[in-house]
Scaffold this motif. Structure first.
Motif, short mmCIF file in Angstrom:
data_model
loop_
_atom_site.label_atom_id
_atom_site.label_comp_id
_atom_site.label_asym_id
_atom_site.label_seq_id
_atom_site.Cartn_x
_atom_site.Cartn_y
_atom_site.Cartn_z
N SER A 163 -22.12 14.50 -1.15
CA SER A 163 -22.01 14.45 -2.61
C SER A 163 -20.56 14.47 -3.06
O SER A 163 -20.15 13.70 -3.94
CB SER A 163 -22.77 15.63 -3.21
OG SER A 163 -22.56 15.71 -4.60
N LEU A 164 -19.75 15.33 -2.45
CA LEU A 164 -18.33 15.42 -2.80
C LEU A 164 -17.58 14.14 -2.43
O LEU A 164 -16.69 13.69 -3.16
CB LEU A 164 -17.69 16.63 -2.11
CG LEU A 164 -18.13 18.01 -2.62
CD1 LEU A 164 -17.66 19.10 -1.68
CD2 LEU A 164 -17.62 18.26 -4.03
N SER A 166 -18.80 11.14 -2.37
CA SER A 166 -19.16 10.12 -3.36
C SER A 166 -18.36 10.31 -4.64
O SER A 166 -17.94 9.32 -5.27
CB SER A 166 -20.66 10.22 -3.65
OG SER A 166 -21.03 9.33 -4.67
N ASP A 167 -18.11 11.54 -5.03
CA ASP A 167 -17.38 11.82 -6.28
C ASP A 167 -15.89 11.54 -6.16
O ASP A 167 -15.26 11.02 -7.09
CB ASP A 167 -17.59 13.28 -6.69
CG ASP A 167 -18.99 13.53 -7.23
OD1 ASP A 167 -19.72 12.55 -7.44
OD2 ASP A 167 -19.34 14.71 -7.44
N GLN A 200 -15.12 21.56 -5.08
CA GLN A 200 -14.68 20.52 -6.01
C GLN A 200 -13.30 20.83 -6.58
O GLN A 200 -12.42 19.96 -6.65
CB GLN A 200 -15.71 20.41 -7.14
CG GLN A 200 -15.38 19.39 -8.22
CD GLN A 200 -16.48 19.37 -9.28
OE1 GLN A 200 -17.66 19.32 -8.96
NE2 GLN A 200 -16.07 19.46 -10.53
N SER A 204 -9.96 18.73 -5.76
CA SER A 204 -9.23 18.15 -6.89
C SER A 204 -7.75 18.51 -6.82
O SER A 204 -6.88 17.65 -7.02
CB SER A 204 -9.84 18.65 -8.20
OG SER A 204 -9.14 18.13 -9.31
N GLN A 434 -25.41 10.38 -16.82
CA GLN A 434 -26.28 11.42 -16.25
C GLN A 434 -27.59 11.51 -17.03
O GLN A 434 -28.66 11.69 -16.44
CB GLN A 434 -25.56 12.76 -16.27
CG GLN A 434 -24.36 12.84 -15.32
CD GLN A 434 -23.64 14.17 -15.42
OE1 GLN A 434 -23.97 15.01 -16.26
NE2 GLN A 434 -22.66 14.37 -14.55
#
Length: 444
Positions: A163-164, A166-167, A200, A204, A434
């Motif tokens: 998931s991370l 993909s982000d 996250q 970042s 979303q």
């Protein structure tokens, strides 16, 4: 003068000397006794004075303790009041922010020129920054107040890493950086949402302060503990900044070339969230070469990991369209209502609106129209609640219509109520992409 007479005189002299000596000794003893008496009086006065001083000090200490307790209670009350104020203020501020998000999304679809799309994107970025700041301040306030209750369970690191990736992969590619995740079958005991937020924020920061090279995320087992490492080839963190990087609004030292924008709240909330989960977080760094953040969490069994994997698979929404969907929208904030209507109609949905429970029931009383899905705010006019209104509508229709609560209220009670009544929930401000994905999932 005879010899006898002389002897008598000598004997009298000796007797006289003895008497004088005895008198002198007696006087010395009396003097010593008087001196001891005076000393005793002085000592008694000193003891009395010291005792009074000690009692006075104890009274002051007791009063100080009372003052400290009162100050502590006042500080705790102020902290609780601050949390409630931020929660209330964020709700009020997030309402128009939500309307702005929805309106900008609808406006973006109308733009045909590059200049218009560029301006829309600038406004979107400003709104996203404002939203991030408000949400982070609220999260920090809730963590400091100890009102966050983590939902601890088995968290699959492989799904989390996927998931991370993909982000963050688009951002890494945009900066020309290499972003890699080492796959792992390990699972940890944690709160999936909070753990994702921690990683996250660390990721970042790693990408923000890395200009060349890349970022590597991996995990290794150490007994009953899993250590998650996030390693970058950035500018590094000086030794004298070890604690400062975890402070609020710290964005690095310009002298070291570390300041790279952002809000300076990422690592502040990382430490608080890790503390709430009982995870340890630390880092090693070499200036000019890079930094490795370490997060340690407890390992869980493979059986728990397989169960969590199955849950994640079920939660992945399929990509169905919304064309022709009938939506009952219940919202009492007029700008939000208008913006949401515009957005849903752009998605080719048919929308009926209401501001409270009575209007919602009235919109369906004709019997010629039934919604495919219900979208409601939690706090409506007349003191109505969205969860209660959805229950009333479902009872009228005689079936469990898919429903979604959209609210800026941060309380966990709403989430528990919605879950118990089979109602999905989203926090304001809503991101249109979303929202569309969740509506498609509910309809499917």
């Amino acid at each position: 003068m005879g010899i006898d007479h002389i002897n008598d005189i000598e004997r009298l002299k000796k007797i006289n000397a003895a008497l004088i000596s005895r008198v002198e000794r007696s006087m010395d003893q009396q003097g010593n006794a008087f001196s001891l008496f005076q000393t005793a009086i002085n000592l008694e006065n000193t003891v009395r004075r010291r005792t009074e001083e000690l009692r006075s000090t104890l009274r002051r200490l007791e009063q100080s303790n009372i003052d400290l307790v009162e100050a502590k209670e006042a500080a705790e009350l102020a902290n609780l009041s601050k949390t409630r104020f931020l929660a209330a203020a964020s709700h009020d501020v997030l309402q128009p922010l939500n309307a702005a998000h929805l309106s900008i999304s609808a406006l973006a679809e109308l733009q045909v020129g590059d200049e218009g799309r560029k301006l829309v994107r600038q406004v979107e970025r400003s709104l996203e920054t404002m939203e991030d700041l408000l949400r982070t301040l609220l999260d920090i306030s809730k963590l400091d107040a100890g009102v966050v209750q983590p939902s601890v369970g088995a968290v699959s690191l492989d799904h989390l890493f996927s998931s991370l990736r993909s982000d963050f992969l688009p951002l890494a590619e945009q900066k020309g950086l290499d972003l890699r995740f080492r796959s792992t079958l390990a699972s940890v005991r944690s709160d999936r949402s909070l753990l994702r937020r921690i990683l996250q924020n660390i990721l970042s920061n790693a990408l923000r302060y890395t200009r060349s090279g890349g970022v590597l995320v991996g995990a290794r087992r150490r007994g009953d503990v899993i250590r998650i490492d996030v390693a970058d080839t950035g500018c590094g963190i000086p030794e004298d900044q070890r604690e400062a990087v975890f402070e609020e609004f710290n964005r690095g030292s310009r002298a070291m070339g570390l300041s790279a924008g952002g809000l300076g709240l990422g690592l502040a909330i990382v430490r608080r969230m890790a503390g709430a989960l009982g995870h340890s977080v630390d880092f090693t760094s070499v200036v000019g070469k890079g930094t490795v953040f370490h997060l340690e969490a407890s390992l869980v069994s493979m059986a728990a990991a397989e169960t969590q994997s199955a849950i994640v698979e079920l939660e992945r929404p399929p990509g169905y369209g919304l064309f022709g969907t009938k939506v009952l929208l219940i919202e009492n904030d007029e700008p939000v209502l208008e913006a949401m209507c515009t957005l849903l109609e752009r998605w080719r949905c048919t929308v009926r609106t209401a501001v409270d429970s009575a209007e919602a029931i009235e919109a369906l009383n004709g019997g010629d129209w039934a919604p495919d899905i219900i979208i409601a705010d939690q706090h409506l006019d007349q003191g109505d609640l969205g969860t209660e209104t959805i229950a009333d509508v479902r009872q009228l229709l005689g079936r469990v219509v898919p429903a979604l609560i959209i609210t800026a209220d941060p309380s966990d009670e709403i989430a528990r109520t919605a879950k118990a009544r089979n109602i999905e929930m989203m926090r304001k401000p809503v991101k249109p992409a979303q929202l569309r994905a969740l509506l498609a999932h509910l309809l499917a």
